[in-house]
Design an enzyme around this catalytic site. Structure first.
Site, PDB file in Angstrom:
ATOM      1  N   TYR A 140       0.857  -1.184   0.000  1.00  0.00           N
ATOM      2  CA  TYR A 140       0.000   0.000   0.000  1.00  0.00           C
ATOM      3  C   TYR A 140       0.891   1.230   0.000  1.00  0.00           C
ATOM      4  CZ  TYR A 140      -3.415   3.470   1.658  1.00  0.00           C
ATOM      5  OH  TYR A 140      -4.217   4.573   1.791  1.00  0.00           O
ATOM      6  N   ASP A 235       9.487   2.671  -0.464  1.00  0.00           N
ATOM      7  CA  ASP A 235       8.472   3.355   0.331  1.00  0.00           C
ATOM      8  C   ASP A 235       8.734   3.010   1.797  1.00  0.00           C
ATOM      9  OD1 ASP A 235       6.310   4.317   1.674  1.00  0.00           O
ATOM     10  OD2 ASP A 235       4.800   3.470   0.337  1.00  0.00           O
ATOM     11  N   LYS A 263       4.881   9.250   8.749  1.00  0.00           N
ATOM     12  CA  LYS A 263       4.763   8.677  10.094  1.00  0.00           C
ATOM     13  C   LYS A 263       5.822   9.217  11.080  1.00  0.00           C
ATOM     14  CE  LYS A 263       2.333   4.642   8.297  1.00  0.00           C
ATOM     15  NZ  LYS A 263       0.970   4.498   8.724  1.00  0.00           N
TER      16      LYS A 263
HETATM   17  C1  LIG Z   1       4.025   2.084   3.250  1.00  0.00           C
HETATM   18  C2  LIG Z   1       3.003   3.160   3.213  1.00  0.00           C
HETATM   19  N1  LIG Z   1       3.029   4.062   2.235  1.00  0.00           N
HETATM   20  C3  LIG Z   1       2.153   5.073   2.172  1.00  0.00           C
HETATM   21  C4  LIG Z   1       1.161   5.211   3.112  1.00  0.00           C
HETATM   22  C5  LIG Z   1       0.206   6.351   3.049  1.00  0.00           C
HETATM   23  O1  LIG Z   1       0.471   7.248   4.060  1.00  0.00           O
HETATM   24  P1  LIG Z   1      -0.645   8.290   4.593  1.00  0.00           P
HETATM   25  O2  LIG Z   1      -1.685   7.470   5.273  1.00  0.00           O
HETATM   26  O3  LIG Z   1       0.115   9.202   5.498  1.00  0.00           O
HETATM   27  O4  LIG Z   1      -1.174   8.995   3.393  1.00  0.00           O
HETATM   28  C6  LIG Z   1       1.091   4.297   4.163  1.00  0.00           C
HETATM   29  C7  LIG Z   1       0.046   4.419   5.190  1.00  0.00           C
HETATM   30  O5  LIG Z   1      -0.102   3.617   6.056  1.00  0.00           O
HETATM   31  C8  LIG Z   1       2.037   3.249   4.218  1.00  0.00           C
HETATM   32  O6  LIG Z   1       2.032   2.348   5.205  1.00  0.00           O
END
Ligand SMILES: Cc1ncc(COP(=O)(O)O)c(C=O)c1O
Length: 421
Positions: A140, A235, A263
């Protein structure tokens, strides 16, 4: 006010009563506790009930809730600097901390993980002058249209939007491969290699439950992207400053071209960032032709929370050892309890993020494996834990996190509650 009254009224004003779907406890026989406050490893609901928190805002709160030093910094900043939409020294401080600790040349701050990944993709496309993006099923990267793809894996399958409102056109350049499956990536590159702008991957996946990539898999991604002139994007929104100070890049010793953060770097306030090599980053406006902007990007209060959080992590390197010790203890003890009960399971863990999968399989290495888990059993387990003051994710496909404020007594309390399930 009771949790239930608040939640019911919330449903009148906000879809599902929430601002992000997983919080609604859909399919659960219990309602979500409405959280009022948090301190250290604990959170408290509107009825005053205490929970040991293993969700930690889905990862950011590695120092625990409302860490005194971090909060002090934020308050100090707030008194004199709310928002300017102009350069500040605090942005430079956070940029330096992230770049020097993680090992990248340059960074751009944004406001969420979604913004970070979608901007990184645009930058990769602008840099390579190519359109196609390879992503892995089960990873994700936020709710950007181009990532909301439900697909049969492999290059030959037509993508189906994974959400209403996503035009087919916006996912036609997203190619889905299987996580930890070198052949699926090889096939894609052999057919479309010259058109692929980038491969984006969670080096330790946390969004199908915790599933670490194998070293060979990440090494192959590095190799194949280099060979075809595509960019490799890690990511690290979840893993950055979580699995190690240098994130998954440090754990695996593999260098991506671009990286995304969120985060932990915001210390609990909305924040995101993407960064990488100078040559690529300088494709961004105002220097280069790739346009990306943000009124609130680099907000001083957020930056000061990020600086205070990262400083603390950098100055107390033993935190990571402490987290490893506690997490490995927790894993071992959960394994003992579940084995004694004859329950089939797999625990995947990387540092202080782990998932207990209830499955007949012996390994979980990709999304197909994860999907075979007994989600109904997980639901009953989570209902039991949460009802008894152990706040864990209401979904099998999420990670459990520890903070530096969790103690052995907190873990033992978790284990006691588990024994009673
Ligand atoms: C690996 C990863 N990338 C991107 C995102 C998206 O981040 P946000 O919820 O701050 O938009 C998340 C959210 O949990 C994530 O775990």
């Amino acid at each position: 006010m009771h949790n239930l009254d608040i939640f019911n009224e919330s449903k009148r004003y906000m879809p599902g009563g929430v601002n992000s779907p997983v919080r609604a406890f859909t399919g659960f026989n219990i309602n979500p506790p409405v959280i009022k406050s948090g301190k250290g490893a604990y959170i408290y609901d509107e009825e005053g009930k205490k929970y040991i928190d293993f969700v930690l805002a889905w990862g950011p709160m590695i120092l625990g809730h409302s860490d005194e030093e971090v909060v002090e910094e934020a308050i100090k900043t707030l008194r004199e600097a709310q928002a300017f939409g102009a350069p500040t020294y605090l942005e430079l401080e956070l940029a330096k901390l992230i770049c020097d600790t993680y090992g990248i040349d340059m960074i751009r701050m944004v406001n969420s993980g979604t913004e970070a990944t979608m901007s990184a993709i645009k930058l990769a496309r602008g840099y390579t002058n190519r359109d196609k993006v390879v992503k892995f099923s089960g990873c994700y990267h936020g709710h950007f249209d181009g990532f909301l793809v439900a697909a049969g894996s492999g290059v030959m399958t037509e993508n189906i939007p994974g959400s209403a409102g996503v035009p087919k056109d916006s996912i036609k350049n997203t190619i889905i491969a299987n996580y930890n499956d070198i052949d699926s990536v090889k096939e894609i590159f052999e057919k479309l290699g010259e058109d692929i702008a980038c491969v984006i991957v969670e080096p330790v996946a946390g969004n199908m439950g915790v599933v670490p990539a194998t070293r060979e898999f990440l090494e192959f991604l590095r190799e194949v992207t280099k060979k075809y002139g595509s960019l490799l994007i890690f990511d690290e929104v979840m893993t950055g400053f979580r699995v190690a100070l240098g994130g998954a890049k440090e754990v695996y010793g593999i260098e991506p071209d671009l990286v995304t953060f969120a985060k932990i770097i915001g210390g609990g306030l909305p924040c995101g960032a993407y960064g990488g090599k100078k040559e690529i980053m300088e494709m961004l406006s105002p220097i280069g032709p790739v346009y990306q902007a943000g009124t609130m990007s680099g907000n001083p209060v957020v930056m000061s929370m990020g600086v205070a959080t990262l400083r603390k992590l950098i100055n107390n390197k033993y935190y990571y050892e402490q987290l490893e010790l506690l997490s490995s203890y927790m894993q071992r003890e959960i394994e003992l309890i579940l084995n004694n009960r004859g329950i089939s399971f797999v625990i995947n863990r990387c540092a202080s993020m782990m998932t207990v999968f209830f499955t007949e399989d012996t390994t979980i290495k990709n999304y197909e494996d994860a999907k075979r888990c007994n989600v109904d059993f997980y639901r009953r387990y989570a209902e039991h834990m949460i009802t008894n003051g152990i706040y864990i994710s209401p979904s099998q496909f999420e990670a459990m996190f520890l903070s530096v404020k969790h103690t052995k007594e907190d873990i033992d309390r978790f284990l006691d509650v588990l024994r009673r399930f």
